[in-house]
Design an enzyme around this catalytic site. Sequence first.
Site, PDB file in Angstrom:
ATOM      1  N   LYS A 246     -13.906  84.672  45.990  1.00 46.07           N
ATOM      2  CA  LYS A 246     -14.502  84.953  44.677  1.00 46.07           C
ATOM      3  C   LYS A 246     -14.044  86.316  44.197  1.00 46.07           C
ATOM      4  CE  LYS A 246     -18.225  86.823  43.065  1.00 46.07           C
ATOM      5  NZ  LYS A 246     -17.768  87.371  41.739  1.00 46.07           N
TER       6      LYS A 246
ATOM      7  N   GLU B 104     -17.448  95.519  54.343  1.00 47.08           N
ATOM      8  CA  GLU B 104     -16.850  96.840  54.089  1.00 47.08           C
ATOM      9  C   GLU B 104     -17.591  97.400  52.892  1.00 47.08           C
ATOM     10  OE1 GLU B 104     -15.184  99.724  52.514  1.00 47.08           O
ATOM     11  OE2 GLU B 104     -13.525  98.401  51.952  1.00 47.08           O
TER      12      GLU B 104
ATOM     13  N   GLU C 230     -24.189 107.240  46.736  1.00 45.97           N
ATOM     14  CA  GLU C 230     -22.805 106.986  46.333  1.00 45.97           C
ATOM     15  C   GLU C 230     -22.729 106.862  44.817  1.00 45.97           C
ATOM     16  OE1 GLU C 230     -19.128 104.218  47.812  1.00 45.97           O
ATOM     17  OE2 GLU C 230     -21.029 103.209  47.464  1.00 45.97           O
TER      18      GLU C 230
END
Length: 504
Positions: free
Chosen positions: A200, A275, A406
């Site tokens: 995807k 990840e 982040e």
Amino acid sequence: MATVALDPRLDSKTSQFISGKHRMLIDGKFVAAASGKTLPVYNPSTGEVMADVPEAEAGDVDRAVRAARRAFDEGPWSQFAANRITASQRGRLLNKLADLMETHLEELAELESMDNGKPLSVARVADVPLAIDLFRYMAGWATKITGNTFPISFPGDFLSYTLREPIGVVGQIIPWNFPLLMAAWKLGPALAAGNTVVLKLAEQTPLSGLRLAELIQEAGFPEGVVNILTGYGEGAGAPLASHDLVDKVAFTGSTEVGKLIVKAATGNLKKVTLELGGKSPAIVFPDADLDKAIAGTASAIFFNHGQCCCAGSRLMVHERVYDQVVEGVSKIADSIRVGSGLDPETQMGPLVSEEQYNRVTGYIDSGLQEGAKATAGGRQKADKGYFVHPTVLTRTTPEMKVVREEIFGPVVCAQPFSDADIDRIAREANDSIYGLAASVWTQNISIANKMARRIRSGTVWINCHNVFDAALPFGGYKQSGWGREMGAEVLNNYTEVKAVTTAL
């Protein structure tokens, strides 16, 4: 269909592809979504819609997964088929795909620039060549995935060995920051190991992946081996992660979504690799070559607009050289030319989307409101497009959101340290939920390697940052993920080990 005129600087083939009717690849055929729905693709430089792609939903995911299941269990890709494709042939297919990508390198680079906003000059020398290199590297591994023999001590006479076999149907979900390269990172090892795939694409950046799907067909991969979908995370990503006929899911993206992937995978206990995010420190010691450290730490955060999971977003500098390093990084930030990715003078393009623009500028506002000072950049409103100027924040403290969370944009938080105790410095560097990467800048090789041992992250760069190679494993500690991408290590993500013992 595109609703605006495309940039005249584009090659006619690229413009023709973007303006064309886009289809997903399912079971060897290019198809629309079963519902007929489409989703818009925006040009990050203008904020305008430039294309529409199919909006896959659960039914489309099921079609793709079942096609991959048939291809793995019954087709020539199956390791049990009488006319099976051998490991050598798998490698040749991957090499042929790499050759086709090289032939169309300029087109792929233009698509990457239009899709993501990154400078064409960067996509041309980094994103596309690295993706090609990854496929070639993994093509070599196709014939080298082996087991072992074991001299077991059980009483009697036995022959014991292991087989390393493909897991089966792999669902893969990739992000928008390096669309083509992330597709290669996922597809290359999975296919080299003999799996079938449902990939995807990120809804923000589907164009280079759809062009890759055409090249996969041209290369001659059998029907159902590679299926490529476009759609939103909720509509297509979630049903892919939870599908009971998927044996393994591999995801690259945010830590928040990664946790949802883990929950979705519990139904049939499918294998999972992740990840995820990072908040990587770049640590500058007083003896560092400051010219290299300043240029290197600036690149660590501003490369790819800061939209890198391993971006050096925490700049930790010894107080003796802090002012000099901050001044140098701020001057580089101010000098970076921000503009359209197709402009040959552009050094930094726009962020990928309005959502990302609002996220990054929101963090900048938060930092300034909490007492940080911008020595470069800061919130600047663009007339159109999603442009954010490279920003350096000083006077930051460990409690601030901009330091803890982040940002995923061109924003670095600079903090001085005075300690000479590398254990204390390492503890500060490790004070994060993430552990993806770090860089250490010093001319003392002993300190550099001692720091490398103490930092809890999957990658530590010494006197460099953002160095990647297909042979190097990449992944994170802590909430930066599970497993590794690239290198021989990634093959563990896509294979099962079977022990076989025969009484002689």
